[in-house]
Design an enzyme around this catalytic site. Structure first.
Site, PDB file in Angstrom:
ATOM      1  N   ARG A 164       0.839  -1.214   0.000  1.00  0.00           N
ATOM      2  CA  ARG A 164       0.000   0.000   0.000  1.00  0.00           C
ATOM      3  C   ARG A 164       0.871   1.261   0.000  1.00  0.00           C
ATOM      4  O   ARG A 164       0.582   2.247   0.691  1.00  0.00           O
ATOM      5  CB  ARG A 164      -0.932   0.033   1.221  1.00  0.00           C
ATOM      6  CG  ARG A 164      -1.793  -1.171   1.392  1.00  0.00           C
ATOM      7  CD  ARG A 164      -2.863  -1.312   0.318  1.00  0.00           C
ATOM      8  NE  ARG A 164      -3.752  -2.415   0.665  1.00  0.00           N
ATOM      9  CZ  ARG A 164      -3.570  -3.666   0.248  1.00  0.00           C
ATOM     10  NH1 ARG A 164      -2.562  -3.970  -0.563  1.00  0.00           N
ATOM     11  NH2 ARG A 164      -4.412  -4.602   0.608  1.00  0.00           N
ATOM     12  N   SER A 238     -10.408   0.642   4.269  1.00  0.00           N
ATOM     13  CA  SER A 238      -9.608   0.415   5.480  1.00  0.00           C
ATOM     14  C   SER A 238      -9.018   1.737   5.951  1.00  0.00           C
ATOM     15  O   SER A 238      -8.341   2.420   5.176  1.00  0.00           O
ATOM     16  CB  SER A 238      -8.462  -0.554   5.192  1.00  0.00           C
ATOM     17  OG  SER A 238      -8.984  -1.761   4.725  1.00  0.00           O
ATOM     18  N   GLU A 334      -4.336   4.916   6.599  1.00  0.00           N
ATOM     19  CA  GLU A 334      -4.090   4.657   5.167  1.00  0.00           C
ATOM     20  C   GLU A 334      -4.532   5.806   4.254  1.00  0.00           C
ATOM     21  O   GLU A 334      -3.774   6.219   3.380  1.00  0.00           O
ATOM     22  CB  GLU A 334      -4.782   3.354   4.745  1.00  0.00           C
ATOM     23  CG  GLU A 334      -4.491   3.002   3.297  1.00  0.00           C
ATOM     24  CD  GLU A 334      -5.258   1.792   2.810  1.00  0.00           C
ATOM     25  OE1 GLU A 334      -4.835   0.677   3.148  1.00  0.00           O
ATOM     26  OE2 GLU A 334      -6.258   1.956   2.093  1.00  0.00           O
TER      27      GLU A 334
END
Ligand code: FAD
Ligand code: NAP
Length: 341
Positions: A164, A238, A334
């Site tokens: 990510r 998320s 995130e």
């Protein structure tokens, strides 16, 4: 090109948070992008590229020229018996492109079905799901450099892709607009169904008979059954990344918490389940100040009637503080946060 001043952004982010952009315009051509860049130079306003707003948290007004990236088009660059190389413009919707690629018989992206957002945002966090990351199929990323206004191409190996993560979240953060990406896809399917949810879905089926389209359908069904639809329940997916730690740190944590899920990574490090730790701390389903932790998915924070990014960040901070005190692990957010003072 029409520049809107003080544009309300609630409809441009999937958390439906209220904030304004100092200036805002949609980009549908390379010429418009150049004109917007010149305007931002004259006005001394930074440029902020926006896709579908599915990975941002607006914690306040944004002092920038926001460019809603709507460049469209897919072109076949190369083709042989085994592979095709495609150039995809940044404003294409990611899921629609994945669906289209499978209709053409081009395989590889099926595990990444139903990820919200645009093609141009996909390299930024190296989107990943069900055991696959976009980096595996990316050849090049085309960008406009914001300091010079010049177009440049990065080869995939220059993009520092990680879990990510990419160069677009690090050295090139706020320094480029991604205009297009080049991908290499396969003409022959080799479905990737080793991820636990897919193993379960295809249990009893002969692996050789599973087609790429079957994997796409499976991923869509699994996601629809587990994840809140942002159109109904505003969220940004998320909210925290899964922490990656050394094997010794993971061992020590598992001594104390034998049920904590730990996933060994190819580079020898260990990924821990942030969702498990958040649930252990009792946060799953809790609501405060119009924001909440989703009742079925501890990683997903939802806007349950607040319009304030600050309330969401306060909730995230309280969760992270509990996880830090219980596990000595620093959770990282995130989505990209904008407008926080
Ligand atoms: P935005 O939210 O608009 O932007 C995100 C960041 O990228 C911003 O910093 C923005 O400035 C930058 N950016 C956007 N476009 C460009 C561009 N053209 N050039 C340069 N920078 C740009 N992510 C996953 O990895 N896997 C998942 O499985 C997943 N599932 C999700 C499920 C849900 C329900 C939701 C809401 C989100 C999920 N996400 C997932 C996160 C999100 O979908 C991805 O990060 C997606 O790539 C964001 O695309 P976007 O167009 O909405 O980007
Ligand atoms: P899940 O399948 O219930 O798994 C929970 C978590 O455990 C995931 O975060 C996943 O990590 C990890 N995991 C499970 N099995 C693994 C394995 N064999 N190897 C390595 N890691 C494993 O997850 P979910 O929440 O329903 O999501 C399914 C997939 O969609 C995941 O890949 C997830 O990343 C992705 N997703 C991402 C977002 C986002 O906003 N980033 C939102 C929703 C879903 P990974 O995250 O590394 O896969």
């Amino acid at each position: 090109m029409h520049i809107h001043r003080n544009e309300p952004l609630a409809l441009f982010n999937t958390l439906r948070l209220n904030a304004k952009a100092a200036a805002f315009t949609a980009i549908t051509s390379a010429q418009q992008l150049q004109a917007a860049w010149r305007w931002s130079q004259e006005q001394a306003l930074p440029i902020l590229p926006l896709g579908e707003g599915s990975n941002i948290v607006l914690a306040g007004d944004v002092e920038a020229l926001m460019l809603k990236m709507e460049l469209q088009g897919v072109h076949l660059l190369k083709s042989n018996d085994h592979q095709v190389e495609l150039r995809v413009q940044a404003g294409e919707n990611w899921h629609a492109f994945v669906d289209w690629s499978l209709q053409q018989g081009y395989c590889g992206l099926e595990n990444l079905a139903l990820i919200p957002g645009t093609v141009g945002a996909a390299p930024v966090q190296n989107i990943g799901a069900y055991g696959v990351e976009i980096a595996e199929y990316l050849r090049r990323v085309h960008v406009l450099e914001l300091h010079s206004g010049v177009a440049r191409t990065l080869q995939a190996h220059e993009c520092a892709f990680g879990y990510r993560d990419s160069i677009f979240k690090a050295e090139l953060r706020d320094r480029v607009v991604i205009t297009a990406i080049d991908l290499v896809l396969n003409r022959h399917a080799c479905p990737r169904v080793e991820y636990p949810a897919l193993v379960e879905y295809f249990a009893g089926q002969e692996a050789g008979r599973i087609r790429a389209r079957d994997v796409f359908d499976a991923v869509v069904r699994i996601r629809q059954s587990k994840l809140p639809d942002p159109a109904v329940t505003p969220n940004a997916g998320s909210f925290f990344k899964n922490p990656v730690v050394s094997p010794s740190a993971a061992d020590a944590l598992q001594q104390q918490h034998p049920a904590l899920p730990v996933y060994a990574q190819p580079d020898g490090s260990c990924k821990l389940s942030a969702a498990w730790m958040i649930e252990f701390c009792g946060w799953k389903g809790r609501q405060t100040d119009g924001v909440a932790v989703h009742k079925d998915h501890a990683l997903v924070l939802v806007n349950a009637g607040s319009d304030s990014g600050k309330a969401l960040l306060d909730l995230a901070q309280a969760i992270a503080a509990d996880v830090a005190s219980q596990f000595d692990i620093a959770l990282q957010i995130e989505p990209r946060v904008y407008g926080a003072r």
